[in-house]
Design a protein around this motif. Structure first.
Motif, PDB file in Angstrom:
ATOM      1  N   ILE A   1      -2.428   8.953   4.597  1.00 63.18           N
ATOM      2  CA  ILE A   1      -2.197  10.297   5.134  1.00 63.18           C
ATOM      3  C   ILE A   1      -0.824  10.703   4.625  1.00 63.18           C
ATOM      4  N   ARG A   2      -0.812  11.473   3.567  1.00 64.43           N
ATOM      5  CA  ARG A   2       0.437  11.812   2.884  1.00 64.43           C
ATOM      6  C   ARG A   2       0.932  13.173   3.359  1.00 64.43           C
ATOM      7  N   ILE A   3       2.131  13.167   3.885  1.00 65.66           N
ATOM      8  CA  ILE A   3       2.816  14.419   4.225  1.00 65.66           C
ATOM      9  C   ILE A   3       3.815  14.663   3.113  1.00 65.66           C
ATOM     10  N   ALA A   4       3.501  15.618   2.250  1.00 66.62           N
ATOM     11  CA  ALA A   4       4.263  15.828   1.023  1.00 66.62           C
ATOM     12  C   ALA A   4       5.709  16.188   1.342  1.00 66.62           C
ATOM     13  N   ALA A   5       6.621  15.501   0.659  1.00 67.68           N
ATOM     14  CA  ALA A   5       8.048  15.762   0.839  1.00 67.68           C
ATOM     15  C   ALA A   5       8.507  16.787  -0.176  1.00 67.68           C
ATOM     16  N   ASP A   6       9.297  17.728   0.274  1.00 64.88           N
ATOM     17  CA  ASP A   6       9.838  18.781  -0.585  1.00 64.88           C
ATOM     18  C   ASP A   6      11.298  18.943  -0.238  1.00 64.88           C
ATOM     19  N   SER A   7      12.160  18.827  -1.220  1.00 62.79           N
ATOM     20  CA  SER A   7      13.595  18.916  -0.955  1.00 62.79           C
ATOM     21  C   SER A   7      13.986  20.260  -0.373  1.00 62.79           C
ATOM     22  N   ALA A   8      13.184  21.295  -0.607  1.00 60.41           N
ATOM     23  CA  ALA A   8      13.508  22.623  -0.090  1.00 60.41           C
ATOM     24  C   ALA A   8      13.105  22.772   1.375  1.00 60.41           C
ATOM     25  N   ASN A   9      12.249  21.880   1.872  1.00 61.48           N
ATOM     26  CA  ASN A   9      11.765  21.984   3.246  1.00 61.48           C
ATOM     27  C   ASN A   9      12.396  20.894   4.106  1.00 61.48           C
ATOM     28  N   PRO A  10      12.750  21.226   5.328  1.00 64.43           N
ATOM     29  CA  PRO A  10      13.259  20.182   6.228  1.00 64.43           C
ATOM     30  C   PRO A  10      12.146  19.225   6.601  1.00 64.43           C
ATOM     31  N   PRO A  11      12.460  17.941   6.824  1.00 66.35           N
ATOM     32  CA  PRO A  11      11.407  16.980   7.193  1.00 66.35           C
ATOM     33  C   PRO A  11      10.815  17.317   8.561  1.00 66.35           C
ATOM     34  N   LEU A  12       9.565  16.972   8.718  1.00 66.20           N
ATOM     35  CA  LEU A  12       8.905  17.215   9.997  1.00 66.20           C
ATOM     36  C   LEU A  12       9.475  16.291  11.065  1.00 66.20           C
ATOM     37  N   ALA A  13       9.573  16.828  12.264  1.00 65.23           N
ATOM     38  CA  ALA A  13      10.008  16.008  13.388  1.00 65.23           C
ATOM     39  C   ALA A  13       8.951  14.948  13.680  1.00 65.23           C
ATOM     40  N   LEU A  14       9.394  13.862  14.318  1.00 69.40           N
ATOM     41  CA  LEU A  14       8.472  12.779  14.622  1.00 69.40           C
ATOM     42  C   LEU A  14       7.328  13.246  15.514  1.00 69.40           C
ATOM     43  N   ALA A  15       7.609  14.175  16.442  1.00 67.67           N
ATOM     44  CA  ALA A  15       6.556  14.681  17.328  1.00 67.67           C
ATOM     45  C   ALA A  15       5.504  15.438  16.538  1.00 67.67           C
ATOM     46  N   VAL A  16       5.939  16.194  15.530  1.00 68.14           N
ATOM     47  CA  VAL A  16       4.995  16.960  14.716  1.00 68.14           C
ATOM     48  C   VAL A  16       4.157  16.007  13.867  1.00 68.14           C
ATOM     49  N   LYS A  17       4.798  15.001  13.270  1.00 68.86           N
ATOM     50  CA  LYS A  17       4.053  14.034  12.463  1.00 68.86           C
ATOM     51  C   LYS A  17       3.000  13.309  13.289  1.00 68.86           C
ATOM     52  N   SER A  18       3.382  12.904  14.496  1.00 68.62           N
ATOM     53  CA  SER A  18       2.436  12.203  15.351  1.00 68.62           C
ATOM     54  C   SER A  18       1.270  13.098  15.732  1.00 68.62           C
ATOM     55  N   ALA A  19       1.553  14.371  16.045  1.00 68.38           N
ATOM     56  CA  ALA A  19       0.488  15.300  16.407  1.00 68.38           C
ATOM     57  C   ALA A  19      -0.438  15.583  15.239  1.00 68.38           C
ATOM     58  N   VAL A  20       0.110  15.600  14.027  1.00 69.63           N
ATOM     59  CA  VAL A  20      -0.702  15.890  12.846  1.00 69.63           C
ATOM     60  C   VAL A  20      -1.608  14.710  12.500  1.00 69.63           C
ATOM     61  N   LYS A  21      -1.086  13.506  12.617  1.00 71.70           N
ATOM     62  CA  LYS A  21      -1.862  12.326  12.226  1.00 71.70           C
ATOM     63  C   LYS A  21      -2.953  11.973  13.236  1.00 71.70           C
ATOM     64  N   ALA A  22      -2.777  12.366  14.486  1.00 75.09           N
ATOM     65  CA  ALA A  22      -3.734  11.967  15.527  1.00 75.09           C
ATOM     66  C   ALA A  22      -5.160  12.407  15.230  1.00 75.09           C
ATOM     67  N   PRO A  23      -5.428  13.684  14.888  1.00 74.73           N
ATOM     68  CA  PRO A  23      -6.827  14.066  14.637  1.00 74.73           C
ATOM     69  C   PRO A  23      -7.398  13.501  13.343  1.00 74.73           C
ATOM     70  N   LEU A  24      -6.547  12.996  12.438  1.00 79.27           N
ATOM     71  CA  LEU A  24      -7.035  12.444  11.183  1.00 79.27           C
ATOM     72  C   LEU A  24      -7.297  10.941  11.277  1.00 79.27           C
ATOM     73  N   SER A  25      -6.851  10.329  12.357  1.00 76.30           N
ATOM     74  CA  SER A  25      -6.950   8.869  12.489  1.00 76.30           C
ATOM     75  C   SER A  25      -8.222   8.490  13.231  1.00 76.30           C
ATOM     76  N   VAL A  26      -9.344   8.647  12.572  1.00 74.35           N
ATOM     77  CA  VAL A  26     -10.635   8.294  13.153  1.00 74.35           C
ATOM     78  C   VAL A  26     -10.927   6.832  12.832  1.00 74.35           C
ATOM     79  N   ALA A  27     -11.266   6.068  13.835  1.00 76.22           N
ATOM     80  CA  ALA A  27     -11.521   4.643  13.640  1.00 76.22           C
ATOM     81  C   ALA A  27     -12.884   4.430  12.977  1.00 76.22           C
ATOM     82  N   PRO A  28     -12.951   3.650  11.898  1.00 79.62           N
ATOM     83  CA  PRO A  28     -14.256   3.296  11.311  1.00 79.62           C
ATOM     84  C   PRO A  28     -14.902   2.153  12.091  1.00 79.62           C
TER      85      PRO A  28
END
Length: 559
Positions: A40-67
């Protein structure tokens, strides 16, 4: 019912080997077995500030489906998908028979790509990022085929883009009276020019304004009565925000109300007596005789006063105080509905409290087998009266007994007539207030007092018979939501040796250090315990709690 061990049944093992350990035999045409996520790659861009940990966790949660057979979702799987093997090897549409029983008990259906719906999930992630102020986010996924064409793994990628901020924030003008209530809120608002846009903050701010108004008498005011207007055309990636009153709000919701009368209705399901009424300082009490609640105790628990502004917090505190008594199965409050009240005036409050059965009993039994070849049954019986004096006082009396005998293989010719046994009784009385002068009770309303008394008789064959006594008084109280205290006064333990044998005395003579612990002991203890709770956010996403305890003053007297 049939019980079969999967690993001990040769039939099942041979069948599993015969099916060739297939995990994709029953995959529908056009679908694939979902085997997890590689990245799950969150693209890094020097022009953009990094996402806060809360935002990263919220984004990864719906994509983390257990096989299937997930070990560390969604990235790792265990190497032996037993559930899938059984699903494919024993698949059947029948509901009876051995094959159907194995399929029903041990199989795990495959997690299909069609059920994961990656396209829907990345769409949801875009909407989620928009709630955090990333309106230009881009998301996507790629399929990574496996050697088996019926299996697939996923890669997700996310580009959040530049976040949006508030350009300006305008607060509503409601009425002179309401504005005087909400004026103190705006300096502490998280909605300020330059702050990052956040939809959760918008919801929280509406709730904060509505709660302040409802505590100032505007009982019928709801957060939904407030809405926002947003203008994004004034500046690049800037939102001009305006909070306004939603059109069509009922007029009674914009008026403050006072308390007219508080009526408490006590419901006793087991009573068929005719209702009676008592007057108290805040209103009326309706009950079915006999009255099982002291009126003065009820007056102290209620924070609602006739003539005062109706406060939601006061109403909730009153309900919480009644629930804490532990004598009610349910406590609810009812007020007139919005469409039946006048534009201005006072509101009657009716509190419905249903009395629970005051007496509870618990019985436990067990059977113990020890390595020293003693075995035997045990019994404990506890009886509690949860409303002894009509103020929620809880009296608990417990009895315990156990008996153990020595098995024949270990008996000697000098075995005692009685084997090992233990008899005990303990009692405790818990009150929901301090047994202290009135000035201390008024300062510490959330407090309790407990007195305990216990007696225990312990017999060990061929060694000793011991009696133990315990008595104590403990105060528990809270000075704030972050600190809880316990003060133990007059806590005394006394052990007395009733009888010893010659073999025991000779052993103690040879071991004076051990003998010291078996002498008669009187142990008075005074202790104070402070349990502070501190919560601190770490990176805006996690929290830690700190607990501390301190005990002092323990003395021991031996005879």
């Amino acid at each position: 019912m049939m019980h079969v061990s999967l690993f001990r049944s040769p039939i099942l093992l041979l069948t599993l080997l015969g099916v060739g350990c297939s995990t994709t035999r029953h995959i529908p045409s056009g679908d694939a077995l979902y085997t997890g996520v590689r990245h799950i790659r969150i693209a890094a861009d020097s022009a953009n500030p990094p996402l806060a940990l809360a935002v990263k966790s919220a984004v990864k949660a719906p994509l983390s489906v257990a096989p299937n057979n997930s070990l560390f979702k969604p990235y790792l799987r265990t190497p032996l998908p037993l559930g899938l093997w059984i699903y494919n090897g024993f698949y059947t549409t029948h509901t009876k028979g051995f094959r159907a029983w194995v399929f029903r008990k041990f199989s795990k259906p495959p997690v299909l790509l069609s059920s994961v719906q990656p396209q829907l999930r990345i769409h949801y992630v875009r909407e989620l990022l928009a709630e955090y102020g990333y309106f230009e986010a881009q998301t996507g996924y790629t399929l990574l085929p496996r050697h088996n064409p019926h299996k697939v793994k996923l890669n997700y990628w996310i580009r959040a883009g530049m976040p949006w901020h508030y350009h300006s924030v305008t607060y509503p003008t409601l009425s002179p009276a309401m504005d005087s209530v909400t004026a103190a809120l705006w300096p502490l608002s998280p909605l300020k020019a330059g702050n990052l846009y956040n939809a959760d903050s918008l919801v929280a701010e509406r709730n904060r304004v509505a709660l302040r108004l409802r505590n100032a008498g505007y009982y019928y005011f709801q957060p939904d009565f407030l809405t926002y207007l947003a203008d994004s055309s004034q500046a690049d990636r800037r939102v001009a925000l305006r909070m306004i009153l939603r059109p069509g709000v009922p007029e009674p919701a914009l008026q403050p109300y006072r308390i007219a009368q508080v009526t408490v209705q006590l419901h006793t399901p087991s009573s068929h007596a005719h209702p009676d009424t008592l007057s108290w300082q805040n209103g009326a009490l309706l009950y079915q005789p006999p009255l099982r609640l002291r009126l003065r105790r009820l007056e102290r628990l209620s924070t609602l006063r006739p003539g005062a502004l109706l406060s939601v917090d006061s109403l909730n505190i009153t309900l919480l105080n009644l629930n804490r008594l532990g004598i009610f199965s349910s406590v609810t409050a009812s007020l007139p509905p919005l469409d039946s009240v006048d534009v201005a005036g006072a509101l009657p409050i009716v509190i419905h409290a249903t009395l629970n059965r005051p007496i509870q009993s618990d019985l436990e039994t067990d059977f113990t087998a020890k390595s020293n070849r003693f075995l035997g049954p045990g019994l404990s019986w506890k009886v509690s009266h949860n409303n002894l004096f009509g103020g929620g006082e809880r009296l608990t009396v417990g009895l315990k007994a156990s008996y153990e005998w020595e098995t024949r293989s270990n008996k000697s010719s000098h075995s005692a007539a009685l084997n090992s046994y233990e008899l005990g009784i303990d009692a405790s009385l818990l009150s929901g207030q301090l047994w202290a002068p009135a000035r201390w009770r008024n300062r510490l309303p959330d407090a309790s007092s407990e007195v305990r008394l216990g007696v225990d008789l312990l017999n060990r064959p061929r060694f000793f018979r011991l009696a133990a006594f315990d008595i104590g008084l403990t105060y528990r109280f809270s000075t704030s939501s972050r600190s809880t205290h316990a003060l133990s006064l007059c806590q005394v333990s006394y052990n007395h040796m009733i009888h010893t044998t010659v073999a025991f005395d000779s052993t103690m003579t040879a071991n004076p250090a051990i003998a010291l612990s078996f002498r008669d002991q009187l142990i008075p203890t005074w202790s104070y315990t402070d349990t502070p709770r501190r919560t601190s956010a770490v990176g805006g996403t996690a929290a830690f709690h700190l607990f501390g305890q301190f005990a002092i003053c323990t003395l021991c007297f031996m005879g």
